[in-house]
Design a protein around this motif. Structure first.
Motif, short mmCIF file in Angstrom:
data_model
loop_
_atom_site.label_atom_id
_atom_site.label_comp_id
_atom_site.label_asym_id
_atom_site.label_seq_id
_atom_site.Cartn_x
_atom_site.Cartn_y
_atom_site.Cartn_z
N THR A 170 -0.76 -1.52 -17.40
CA THR A 170 -1.20 -0.16 -17.72
C THR A 170 -1.49 0.00 -19.21
O THR A 170 -2.49 0.61 -19.60
N PHE A 189 -1.47 -0.78 -8.45
CA PHE A 189 -1.96 -1.43 -7.24
C PHE A 189 -2.30 -2.89 -7.52
O PHE A 189 -1.99 -3.78 -6.72
N LEU A 190 -2.96 -3.13 -8.65
CA LEU A 190 -3.33 -4.49 -9.00
C LEU A 190 -2.11 -5.39 -9.13
O LEU A 190 -2.09 -6.53 -8.63
N PHE A 247 -5.85 7.07 -13.29
CA PHE A 247 -6.32 5.84 -13.92
C PHE A 247 -5.21 4.81 -14.00
O PHE A 247 -5.43 3.60 -13.82
N ALA A 271 -4.77 -1.70 -19.93
CA ALA A 271 -5.89 -0.94 -19.38
C ALA A 271 -6.21 0.30 -20.22
O ALA A 271 -7.38 0.56 -20.54
N TRP A 314 3.54 -4.05 -14.17
CA TRP A 314 2.59 -2.94 -14.17
C TRP A 314 2.60 -2.16 -15.47
O TRP A 314 1.57 -1.62 -15.89
N TYR A 371 0.83 -1.21 0.00
CA TYR A 371 0.00 0.00 0.00
C TYR A 371 0.87 1.26 0.00
O TYR A 371 0.57 2.23 -0.72
N TYR A 385 -4.37 2.31 -10.88
CA TYR A 385 -5.07 1.04 -10.63
C TYR A 385 -4.24 -0.16 -11.07
O TYR A 385 -4.09 -1.12 -10.30
#
Length: 362
Positions: free
Chosen positions: A293, A264-265, A258, A296, A289, A204, A261
């Motif tokens: 990204t 974090f995922l 955006f 996404a 990531w 986190y 996300y």
């Protein structure tokens, strides 16, 4: 369990030991045909067909996911799913209606309290339904968690998290995944989860740190330009330039939020699956990531440009990458493990007498 349908297994080879790569064989065009029919029939039937739509969708996704030459199977019953959705609708409608009919809000608060009390039990039964109706090579998955554990996970920890202004959010997340993974099983072989709360706090903190760093860089880069244009004069051209710069600043900031996300995922899915085992077999996850990204952002662009028709293709693209980023380190022979598990299941039985034919469909 982070949705088993999104993380099932497939391999391209048989092996006595070693790392086995997952594979997803579904295609966007095949899934589009299922998706468009499901959508149209759900609209025509005012949502009633959505339960059958979920069964069709899951059966396709499960059958497209392979391990050792065999696919997974989904056995969910549409009537059971419809029951869950009716219950969810009744609760939601009753909650909204109670506040409108009673200005004192006593009825509404009573309805809210009832929802809070009942929800952990419903989620618990839904988890049982979802796993028991998933199988591989004829062997069912299962969930052994108790109602008491469900209330602790889905009621106590959310309340503690809210009371601490979400400072306990990583602890709640860790307890949730520990409950889901530790209490899940394949046949008679149980999954295990050994990630600690400190590792969730670190994930986190890294994610939030990256988010804040990006916001600072974007604000500094655009903020000075916008302020300078606004302070430079009152001409129409200056105002237009300032507003354009401000609009670009908002757009870049939105795109950065955006992009957070997938970060974090990636952090969380890698953390969760790299600390999950099935018996003696270890899972490994290697999401990147940058790739997440890219998928996404291009998915969003595709959906916007096609007015939503790209949605099924976007779902398959994302699912394929997430599934194929997951590996299984097999300790021994996979075939021997399956055979031994089958013998244990046949000897002990499924023991599912307390299972309700019910799925909340969260």
């Amino acid at each position: 369990m982070d949705n088993f349908q999104n993380n099932d297994f497939s391999v391209s080879q048989q092996s006595s030991s070693g790392t086995l790569q997952l594979e997803f064989r579904g295609s966007g065009s095949e899934y589009f045909r299922i998706w468009i029919v499901n959508l149209l029939l759900s609209i025509i039937t005012l949502g009633i067909y959505s339960a059958w739509a979920k069964v069709r969708r899951n059966r396709y996704l499960y059958s497209s996911t392979h391990l050792g030459g065999s696919s997974f199977e989904y056995h969910g019953n549409a009537i059971a799913i419809l029951k869950g959705r009716i219950v969810a609708f009744v609760f939601f409608f009753g909650y909204q209606l109670a506040f409108k009919l009673d200005p004192s809000m006593i009825l509404g608060l009573s309805m809210m309290l009832m929802m809070v009390v009942v929800m952990p039990w419903l989620v618990w039964k839904s988890l049982q339904f979802k796993l028991y109706n998933s199988s591989y090579r004829g062997i069912r998955f299962g969930f052994r968690g108790t109602a008491g554990q469900a209330y602790s996970t889905f009621l106590l920890w959310p309340l503690l998290t809210a009371f601490t202004l979400y400072l306990l959010a990583p602890v709640f997340h860790q307890r949730l995944k520990r409950f889901q993974h530790n209490e899940s099983r394949f046949g008679s072989t149980h999954f295990s989860f050994n990630a600690g709360a400190g590792q969730f706090y670190w994930a986190y903190l890294v994610g939030i740190g990256i988010m804040l760093a990006g916001i600072i860089v974007i604000s500094v880069g655009f903020g000075s330009t916008v302020l300078a244009l606004f302070a430079g004069g009152q001409g129409d051209k200056v105002n237009i330039a300032a507003m354009s710069s401000f609009g670009l600043f908002v757009f870049v900031l939105y795109m950065w939020m955006f992009a957070i996300y997938p970060i974090f995922l990636t952090l969380l899915q890698n953390l969760i699956w790299n600390h999950t085992k099935l018996g003696d077999h270890q899972f490994r996850n290697n999401l990147q990531w940058g790739r997440m990204t890219f998928i996404a952002i291009t998915n969003i662009l595709g959906i916007v440009c096609t007015l939503g028709l790209f949605i099924p293709f976007a779902q398959i693209r994302s699912l394929r990458y997430r599934v194929e980023s997951l590996q299984l380190e097999v300790n021994g022979s996979l075939d021997d493990f399956i055979a031994e598990t089958q013998e244990q299941v046949n000897a002990t039985g499924e023991g599912m007498a307390d299972l309700l034919d019910f799925d909340l469909s969260l």
